[in-house]
Design a protein around this motif. Structure first.
Motif, PDB file in Angstrom:
ATOM      1  N   GLN A 133      42.079  25.055  37.628  1.00  0.00           N
ATOM      2  CA  GLN A 133      40.752  25.627  37.305  1.00  0.00           C
ATOM      3  C   GLN A 133      39.597  24.904  37.982  1.00  0.00           C
TER       4      GLN A 133
ATOM      5  N   ASP B 268      45.218  28.484  39.931  1.00  0.00           N
ATOM      6  CA  ASP B 268      44.021  29.299  39.680  1.00  0.00           C
ATOM      7  C   ASP B 268      42.803  28.384  39.699  1.00  0.00           C
TER       8      ASP B 268
ATOM      9  N   SER C 194      32.988  34.408  35.081  1.00  0.00           N
ATOM     10  CA  SER C 194      32.424  35.623  34.506  1.00  0.00           C
ATOM     11  C   SER C 194      32.298  35.395  33.002  1.00  0.00           C
TER      12      SER C 194
HETATM   13  N1  5AD Z   1      35.888  34.055  34.479  1.00  0.00           N
HETATM   14  C1  5AD Z   1      36.571  33.915  35.642  1.00  0.00           C
HETATM   15  N2  5AD Z   1      37.891  33.668  35.705  1.00  0.00           N
HETATM   16  C2  5AD Z   1      38.544  33.550  34.523  1.00  0.00           C
HETATM   17  N3  5AD Z   1      39.834  33.291  34.246  1.00  0.00           N
HETATM   18  C3  5AD Z   1      39.999  33.293  32.910  1.00  0.00           C
HETATM   19  N4  5AD Z   1      38.826  33.533  32.299  1.00  0.00           N
HETATM   20  C4  5AD Z   1      37.904  33.687  33.282  1.00  0.00           C
HETATM   21  C5  5AD Z   1      36.521  33.951  33.287  1.00  0.00           C
HETATM   22  N5  5AD Z   1      35.829  34.085  32.151  1.00  0.00           N
HETATM   23  C6  5AD Z   1      40.840  33.027  35.272  1.00  0.00           C
HETATM   24  C7  5AD Z   1      41.485  31.654  35.115  1.00  0.00           C
HETATM   25  C8  5AD Z   1      42.859  31.988  34.622  1.00  0.00           C
HETATM   26  C9  5AD Z   1      43.121  33.315  35.261  1.00  0.00           C
HETATM   27  C10 5AD Z   1      44.188  34.138  34.634  1.00  0.00           C
HETATM   28  O1  5AD Z   1      41.887  33.977  35.160  1.00  0.00           O
HETATM   29  O2  5AD Z   1      41.540  31.053  36.393  1.00  0.00           O
HETATM   30  O3  5AD Z   1      43.820  31.030  34.983  1.00  0.00           O
END
Ligand code: 5AD
Ligand code: SF4
Length: 586
Positions: A352, A390, A424
């Motif tokens: 992340q 991710d 987001s």
């Molecule tokens: N905004 C952007 N990306 C997100 N993810 C999860 N929530 C959000 C968010 N609010 C992404 C993370 C997660 C993947 C499945 O989606 O990187 O690992």
């Protein structure tokens, strides 16, 4: 506080399916004797249904269950949304864009309803969250019935189709934990097992299968909607999972992916059993959960790997699991990865961010140091393992320096693949209390910078395969690129450079452009006959791009086919979709 809400208090209406059009649907077989007329059942409407699935693998798996239940109830599958009397939309809410995609189709769906008054639309998946219910009707005006993910097993009953197929396994009551409404603890496991036992899971492939092992998520990631849409963690009973794996092995599936929002915490909520007395792993950081005498993912993987053919080979040659949280990645699991021949040499390990302050604000509960320690151990235990991750860019308060630290982190780890997205804000998540202060244009710039940095790294990782033989499980007849970008397209599947067909492949006479995945989850393009679908083919890698490989099948490298009809699989989309994103990070 835990409170039970009786089924009769639920606010959602039973959906009436309109009477059948004269030619549509099937009716019960009618005995010839006139005198039996009064005992004949009323002709029932059995709709032609279409399931539109967005989002992650868990959604795809859930859709397979819903389709199976509809088919078992006597409904038929419509080839397109336009030809259906019942549209089931299985939504994703991970980012605003995923929800906007379905909201944007409301006008089209409204027009379909105007043209076909018997059309009914059901919306389920992660966009249906209880605290949001008032707004749902406003945002999705074309929808007749909303079901939370835990209510999906009720689909048939709520459609009034139950009499056509008998009880599927009533679920009924819900539970409120804090402010979140979730299903009664165990019903998803029970309804899944009933569906597997009844043979009603409508698998979308005859080669690769999803196998859910844990529902929900107990993590505290501040950006994430999943705990609010899918509730707390509930593990499926160990033996039921192994039984399902055995069924899949017997049916000839070559690849099984164990699914959960966090598969690494599998088992902590199951009852203590003496046969698991040797399991002693505690969680890595933060809360210490007692896993002693409960099964864990390592135990489950060893049990599935232990399902063998008469000659001692793993009956399911490829075993995968997704998604892993670095916090729960135990030494026991790493040892199981190294020991079990069926476990594929690929791990998706979302980090992340590469900055510890950002990780803390994200509530990830690990530091980059902890992550790197785990990674080093995995790479030592499984040499050459493919690692993907991710990344979220532009999270609340992310400074330029913190973003730069993420770039340096990617440079040092050298991932095979990175799925990146701009942050987001999701309503109701803890991060809404933090200022979403990175401007949209800046998020976009950071996303592009990150992808530009990763591209040559992906290329370098793929070049390491040049000239080597890889085992490819062929799963797709490549299509020419379409201009209907309804689903995210994995741009990375297109090879740069020479060649005219998809993936740069030039099929010869009697051949088509095919693709498949290596054990390390690398996408490989090749040319071959369509009857290679579902087979393991040995391919000599001749070309490497940043997102895919291309190669020449070896003449002696096509494994025996164990399977029956592969027709359905040939029409499946080829996008490998982690959370709905293409490797371009859109
Ligand atoms: N905004 C952007 N990306 C997100 N993810 C999860 N929530 C959000 C968010 N609010 C992404 C993370 C997660 C993947 C499945 O989606 O990187 O690992
Ligand atoms: Fe739901 Fe998350 Fe899957 Fe999207 S990615 S469908 S939000 S569980």
């Amino acid at each position: 506080m835990i409170e039970r809400q009786p089924a009769r208090d639920r606010r959602l209406p039973i959906l009436e399916i309109a009477p059948p059009a004269p030619s549509a649907g099937r009716t019960a077989a009618e005995p010839g004797d006139e005198r039996l007329g009064e005992f004949r059942p009323e002709p029932r409407a059995l709709p032609a249904f279409y399931v539109w699935t967005l989002g992650c693998q868990m959604n795809r798996s859930d859709s397979e269950e819903m389709s199976g239940r509809l088919l078992a109830a006597g409904a038929t599958e419509a080839p397109t949304m336009e030809a259906a009397d019942l549209v089931v939309i299985n939504t994703c809410a991970i980012r605003e864009l995923a929800e906007a995609k379905v909201i944007g189709r409301q006008g089209h769906l409204g027009r379909l309803k105007a043209a076909n008054p018997s059309l009914r639309i059901v919306l389920t998946g992660c966009a249906v969250r209880e605290r949001d219910r008032e707004g749902l009707g406003r945002r999705y005006p074309a929808v007749d019935l909303f079901l939370r993910p835990d209510e999906e097993p009720e689909l048939i009953d709520r459609l009034g189709l139950a009499s056509a197929q008998g009880p599927v396994g009533a679920v009924g009551a819900t539970t409120i934990v804090g402010r979140t409404v979730v299903g009664v603890a165990d019903h998803l496991a029970a309804t899944r097992s009933a569906a597997v036992a009844g043979g009603t899971v409508q698998r979308s492939s005859t080669v690769s299968a999803w196998l859910p092992i844990i529902y929900g998520c107990d993590k505290t990631c501040t950006y994430c909607i999943v705990p609010f849409s899918r509730g707390p963690e509930r593990s499926r009973p160990f033996d039921e999972i192994v039984d399902e794996a055995q069924t899949l092995a017997a049916a000839g599936f070559r690849e099984v992916t164990l699914l959960g929002q966090n598969v690494n915490s599998y088992g902590h909520d199951l009852p203590v059993e003496s046969r698991f007395g040797h399991v002693r792993t505690a969680r890595w950081a933060g809360r210490q959960l007692d896993l002693g005498s409960r099964p864990d993912l390592a135990e489950l993987i060893r049990a599935i790997d232990g399902i063998r053919t008469a000659d001692g080979a793993p009956a399911i040659p490829r075993l995968r699991f997704i998604t892993s949280h670095p916090w729960d990645l135990s030494d026991r699991l790493i040892e199981a990865l190294a020991d079990c021949p069926s476990v594929c040499e690929a791990l998706h390990l979302p980090v992340q961010s590469g900055d510890d302050d950002v990780l803390r604000r994200m509530g990830r509960q690990y530091t980059t140091e902890h992550y790197l320690e785990r990674l080093a151990k995995i790479r030592a235990a499984v040499p050459g393992i493919t690692i993907s991750t991710d990344i979220i860019v532009g999270f609340c308060g992310e400074t330029e320096a913190q973003f730069e630290r993420t770039l340096r982190f990617l440079e040092s780890v050298r991932y095979d693949q990175v799925f990146a997205a701009a942050y987001s804000e999701r309503p109701g998540t803890p991060a809404t209390h933090l200022p979403d202060d990175v401007q949209a244009a800046e998020k976009r710039r950071r996303l592009n910078a990150l992808l530009a940095l990763q591209e040559p790294i992906g290329l370098e990782r793929n070049r390491a395969w040049l000239g080597r033989d890889v085992e490819v499980l062929v799963d797709t007849v490549a299509r020419e690129r379409s201009h209907d970008h309804d689903e995210p397209e994995a741009v990375g599947q297109e090879m740069a450079g020479e060649g005219s067909g998809p993936g740069g492949v030039r099929p010869g006479p009697g051949e088509v452009a095919l693709s498949g995945r290596t054990r390390g989850n690398k996408l490989v393009h090749l040319a071959g006959p369509t009857d290679w679908l579902g087979r393991l083919v040995t391919v000599r890698v001749q070309h490497a791009g940043p997102y895919a490989l291309r190669g020449k099948p070896r003449a002696d490298g096509v494994a025996e086919l164990h399977l029956g009809d592969l027709g359905r699989m040939a029409s499946q989309p080829s996008v490998s979709d982690l959370g709905g994103r293409a490797p371009t990070g859109r």
